[in-house]
Design an enzyme around this catalytic site. Structure first.
Site, mmCIF file in Angstrom:
data_model
loop_
_atom_site.group_PDB
_atom_site.id
_atom_site.type_symbol
_atom_site.label_atom_id
_atom_site.label_comp_id
_atom_site.label_asym_id
_atom_site.label_seq_id
_atom_site.Cartn_x
_atom_site.Cartn_y
_atom_site.Cartn_z
ATOM 1 N N TYR A 86 15.065 -3.283 -4.530
ATOM 2 C CA TYR A 86 13.984 -3.549 -5.485
ATOM 3 C C TYR A 86 14.147 -4.893 -6.205
ATOM 4 O O TYR A 86 13.205 -5.374 -6.837
ATOM 5 C CB TYR A 86 13.878 -2.427 -6.518
ATOM 6 C CG TYR A 86 12.872 -1.378 -6.137
ATOM 7 C CD1 TYR A 86 12.329 -1.334 -4.856
ATOM 8 C CD2 TYR A 86 12.461 -0.415 -7.049
ATOM 9 C CE1 TYR A 86 11.416 -0.363 -4.507
ATOM 10 C CE2 TYR A 86 11.534 0.557 -6.706
ATOM 11 C CZ TYR A 86 11.020 0.584 -5.430
ATOM 12 O OH TYR A 86 10.111 1.552 -5.093
ATOM 13 N N ASP A 105 14.712 6.369 -2.100
ATOM 14 C CA ASP A 105 13.359 6.321 -1.547
ATOM 15 C C ASP A 105 13.272 7.252 -0.329
ATOM 16 O O ASP A 105 12.363 8.087 -0.215
ATOM 17 C CB ASP A 105 13.063 4.869 -1.131
ATOM 18 C CG ASP A 105 11.572 4.597 -0.988
ATOM 19 O OD1 ASP A 105 10.770 5.457 -1.368
ATOM 20 O OD2 ASP A 105 11.223 3.514 -0.488
HETATM 21 O O1 AKG Z 1 5.601 0.165 -3.956
HETATM 22 C C1 AKG Z 1 5.388 0.642 -2.846
HETATM 23 O O2 AKG Z 1 4.450 0.284 -2.140
HETATM 24 C C2 AKG Z 1 6.288 1.728 -2.322
HETATM 25 C C3 AKG Z 1 7.026 2.450 -3.411
HETATM 26 C C4 AKG Z 1 7.698 3.656 -2.915
HETATM 27 O O3 AKG Z 1 7.791 3.937 -1.740
HETATM 28 C C5 AKG Z 1 8.266 4.590 -3.885
HETATM 29 O O4 AKG Z 1 8.284 4.341 -5.078
HETATM 30 O O5 AKG Z 1 8.744 5.644 -3.440
HETATM 31 MG MG MG Z 2 8.731 5.854 -1.381
#
Ligand code: AKG
Ligand code: MG
Ligand code: NDP
Length: 443
Positions: free
Chosen positions: A150, A332
């Site tokens: 991130y 994630d």
């Molecule tokens: O920001 C995105 O497009 C993906 C975010 C994501 O997969 C999540 O927060 O689980």
């Molecule tokens: Mg996600």
């Protein structure tokens, strides 16, 4: 605008009876879901407090709607309002793959330093599941939300910047540079020649990314997970990492995680580090006894698991997992995979929280599901359960309970949206808005 702001004093939230809560509708199916959800939330608050409490919603823009109206994907005003009001709720926002704008979802988390991505995963009676005993799944993921991938430190292959980074590595860290498989023209050429490829281009095109993981960032995440485990009377915190391969980022996360547990939580926890020490000094039996005694005394077990096997074991031995503290990317993957065990991404809520400033944005785990956009078909439960988390965060537990009750009764009655209906026998398929009505009826 009427309504009062939520404030924080000495780390304690003060929620007025008419809090202004900013909301972002979201792209794609976000539009359908928000319409259905806001009615349910308002109905629950009305039913619980008979008009004494009421949320004053304030729309703030982000994503496609913001771009179409203002030419800006994430206007400053949106951030300013959420910063002021502390608590917000949002629908999913689209992120293009490969190029284009960076994720607005990530930007919001970064800009407000919402370092915990909290994703509880539990089973609701009657929900269709691919596993034999979904009722055994009761886990709470604490996913680090600001570092690791991130941080977004990446350079596109073939650009001047990527070349600069590669040259920096070549000059300062020649051994590391040597590991970049196709980092020089000679390596590309030699491979192409050996493989007898017709296109014997020797272009060096390497995308480069850096994944920072800090001690401070790890400590605040693991600290939050352990505090949660203690206050919610959970049994264990498992640190999930890939420290066998990425020793100083994922391995650092594990080591700093154990260290913060031992240093700050002392006799409230028993760690596998301590277990290993006792085993080395006094043997396995003594270590087993020390662990059993600690758990019998109500201490929280702090253990760890490597990410790949963790993804198998959450499926095969769900009762071994309770609170999970993990890095960004692992979290994630884990949150979508775990959601599948208890009905899928249509019923997977979440929150992004900074426990120090009190800022929190509640949102579903899923994305914009573009193929279903504006068809009024998807399951609003992820956003509804995110709203439940928000109401609990505000201390409005009575309203939160009503929404849960409404969802539970609707599922047991088999009156559900397409995602559940296709896996259930004898169920009635409802639209997104109709499911909202059903939840209100069943509260
Ligand atoms: O920001 C995105 O497009 C993906 C975010 C994501 O997969 C999540 O927060 O689980
Ligand atoms: Mg996600
Ligand atoms: N926090 C956020 O805002 C997030 C944004 N995104 C973004 O969303 C976009 C689309 O991502 P994608 O990878 O397709 O993932 P999505 O989560 O949007 O959708 C994947 C699949 O999950 C199922 N699904 C999603 N939402 C629901 C729901 N409410 N009810 C029932 N089923 C649902 C559907 O499955 P089926 O086809 O089986 O019916 C859908 O096709 C991307 O731009 C991505 O970056 C992704 C994740 C989080």
């Amino acid at each position: 605008m009427t309504g009062s702001k939520v404030t924080i004093k000495n780390g304690k939230l003060k929620v007025p009876n008419d809090p202004i809560i900013p909301f972002i509708e979201g792209d794609g199916t976000g539009r359908d879901i928000w319409k259905a959800s806001v009615r349910v939330i308002d109905a629950a608050v009305e039913k619980a407090y008979k008009g004494k409490k009421k949320i004053v919603w304030q729309e703030v823009l982000a994503g496609e709607k913001a771009f179409n109206k203002t030419g800006n994907w994430l206007p400053d005003e949106t951030l300013d309002v959420i910063r002021e009001c502390l608590i917000a709720i949002k629908g999913p926002l689209t992120t293009p793959i490969g190029g284009g704008i960076r994720s607005l979802n990530v930007a919001l988390r970064q800009m407000l330093d919402l370092y915990v991505c909290l994703r509880p995963v539990r089973y609701f009676e009657g929900v269709p599941s691919p596993v034999k005993q979904p009722e055994l799944v009761d886990m709470v993921i604490f996913r680090e939300n600001t570092e690791d991938i991130y941080a977004g430190i990446e350079w596109a292959g073939g650009t001047e910047d990527a070349t600069k980074v590669l040259n920096f590595l070549k000059k300062n860290f020649p051994k590391a540079f040597d590991k970049v498989r196709f980092g020089t023209k000679d390596k590309v050429k030699a491979y192409n020649k050996a493989a007898r490829l017709k296109d014997a281009s020797a272009d060096v095109v390497v995308g480069v990314g850096i994944k920072p993981v800090s001690k401070a960032g790890t400590e605040r995440l693991v600290r939050s997970a352990i505090e949660y485990a203690i206050t919610q009377k959970r049994k264990s915190v498992t640190i999930v990492h890939k420290g066998n391969i990425m020793k100083f980022t994922e391995g650092g996360f594990r080591d700093w995680g154990y260290a913060v547990a031992e240093k700050e939580f002392g006799d409230q926890v028993f760690t596998w580090n301590t277990y290993d020490k006792i085993k080395a000094e006094s043997g396995e039996e003594a270590a087993n006894k020390a662990q059993a005694d600690a758990l019998a005394a109500g201490k929280i077990l702090i253990k760890d698991a490597i990410a790949d096997i963790a993804l198998q074991q959450v499926l095969t031995r769900p009762t071994d997992f309770d609170v999970i503290a993990t890095l960004n990317l692992n979290g994630d993957y884990l949150s979508d995979a775990l959601a599948a065990q208890v009905g899928g991404i249509g019923i997977a809520p979440g929150a992004n929280i900074n426990y120090v400033t009190g800022h929190a944005i509640f949102e579903a785990t899923h994305g914009t599901a573009p193929k279903y956009a504006d068809k009024d078909v998807v399951n609003p439960s992820s956003v509804l359960l995110s709203a439940v988390m928000m109401l609990e965060y505000m201390g409005w537990d009575a309203a939160a309970k009503l929404i849960v009750k409404g969802i539970e009764k609707s599922i047991v009655a088999k009156r559900v949206t397409y995602d559940f209906e296709r896996l259930m026998e004898g169920a009635t398929k409802l639209k997104c808005s109709e499911f909202g009505d059903e939840v209100i009826k069943n509260m």
